[in-house]
Write a protein that holds these residues in place. Structure first.
Motif: not given
Length: 455
Positions: A174-199
């Protein structure tokens, strides 16, 4: 009458004062311990018209010849106040200004304001230092390392899927849903950086947006997949026609609707309470003012965090329920079992997260522990989805391209029949003592009817 002096019989002068009294002559004794360790009185001086002391003959407890101060109380040191003894103004006790108090006057200590602490000699107050989570801290290095590895791996999977977009294994997932799911996985990793950055306002805004968005993308896509499988087999028990809204376009619309709820909640949060920073002086307000610190934070309370993640966790739990319901479908159909294992593992991760996160609310290391726990939990849940759902496919695409071939398409009726027969056979096997079951299911018969591409 003035003082008068006359010679005595011994030839020494005899003096009388104006009252006719002779001046006093005294010997001065001190009670001392001699070399024989016995106590005796020893002459250490005399008084005639003035005092005469033999300083070397004096003995004191300190074994020196310095005279003790003839006062009731000595002056207090810096940072100490005088507590006067009642009725004796020249006698007092010295009390140190403790805690967050400073010496305001000779007799009083006062409390510093909430954002201040006493200086080193406690003669005044000074600002409490403000801290934040630093990038070089071990509490930040571990989450960042995991996140960077996840971002690299996710990017590699996305590039692989894009490059082999028209191959059977990518199409079957299911290509369409796979890309949506991979986008969500990518965002889960990205959120680490704003959580650690200086507020600051920008960082706080990014935290609000991405905190639950990655999970929402992931579990909205997985929920749509598992719900689709469930509806197909439930419909198959009633009729041979496929249920509605199982096409790729319908799946994208349903997933987008689920994600829009999270985004709408974030917009309401922005409107009701614009993001800003504040300094929390209570989190690290220790007993020792020297160790007190103010923590620079975004205005995201524990309740706001629960609300932001709560919707995603609700999607996760619902997806787990559907994964349990579809656990007995054929193995080749729509990743049902890998999705099930993914959801079970993810639930365990978040069940471990809750006591660690909220159990450290009173700790002085709260900021570090909670930030590390949250970011690592997000990265681990993303890693579970990536590892169980996509790494096997990437492995086949790269190392075993001979397996990346089209499989025979099954009709809707044939798939449902296979699933129904599998369930019945399992029940019969449980009922028979020897576990032997005979079936007349013929796999060589070509199915007919409408076929399903994405399974």
């Amino acid at each position: 009458m003035a003082a008068h002096t006359e010679p005595g019989s011994a030839g020494t002068p005899v003096t009388f004062n104006e009252n006719g009294d002779a001046p006093g002559r005294y010997d001065i004794f001190q009670y001392q311990i001699n070399n024989m360790s016995t106590a005796e009185y020893k002459v250490i001086g005399h008084w005639t018209s003035q005092l005469h002391l033999n300083m070397e003959a004096l003995q004191w407890v300190t074994d020196d010849y310095i005279l003790p101060a003839s006062v009731c109380s000595l002056p207090c040191r810096t940072g100490e106040r005088k507590k006067v003894v009642k009725g004796v103004s020249c006698c007092w006790h010295c009390e140190r200004c403790e805690g967050y108090h400073f010496q305001a006057s000779e007799f009083t200590c006062e409390l510093c304001s909430y954002e201040m602490r006493p200086n080193q000699n406690r003669t005044g107050c000074q600002p409490i230092p403000i801290i934040k989570l630093e990038w070089y801290s071990p509490w930040a290095l571990v989450p960042v390392f995991i996140s960077v590895l996840g971002i690299i791996t996710t990017t590699f999977v996305i590039v692989t899927f894009v490059r082999y977009n028209d191959t059977p294994i990518v199409r079957a997932s299911g290509r369409e849903m796979s890309y949506v799911l991979l986008t969500g996985i990518f965002l889960c990793y990205i959120v680490t950086f704003p959580m650690i950055a200086a507020p600051d306002v920008a960082v706080c805004s990014l935290r609000r947006i991405f905190l639950g968005l990655g999970m929402c993308f992931s579990y909205a896509a997985l929920l749509t997949k598992t719900n689709r499988i469930h509806r197909i087999f439930e419909q198959g028990k009633k009729a041979v026609t496929a249920p509605r809204f199982i096409s790729p376009a319908s799946q994208l619309i349903i997933t987008s609707a689920l994600i829009s709820v999270q985004l709408l909640g974030v917009l309401v949060w922005f409107a009701a309470d614009p993001p800003h920073t504040f300094v929390d002086y209570g989190e690290q307000r220790t007993q020792d003012p020297g160790n007190a610190r103010g923590v620079l934070k975004c205005d995201i309370s524990d309740l706001s965090l629960i609300c932001s993640l709560g919707y995603s966790i609700l999607l996760m739990v619902t997806c787990t329920v559907y994964a349990i319901k579809t656990r007995s479908v054929p193995e080749t159909f729509n990743e049902a079992k890998p999705i099930g294992f993914t959801m079970y593992t993810t639930c365990i991760i978040w069940l471990a997260f809750i006591p660690i996160f909220f159990g450290t609310a009173q700790s002085e290391e709260r900021m570090y522990i909670q930030t590390a726990t949250l970011t690592i939990s997000l990265s681990l849940s993303a890693s579970v989805s990536l590892g169980m759902l996509y790494m096997p496919k990437v492995y086949i695409i790269i190392f075993h391209p001979e397996q990346n071939v089209p499989k025979r398409k099954h009709s809707f009726k044939a798939i449902v029949t296979a699933a129904t027969m599998t369930t019945k056979l399992s029940q019969l096997a449980a009922e028979r003592p020897n576990g032997e079951v005979k079936t007349e299911l013929c796999e060589g018969v070509e199915p007919s009817g409408k076929s399903l591409e994405n399974h």
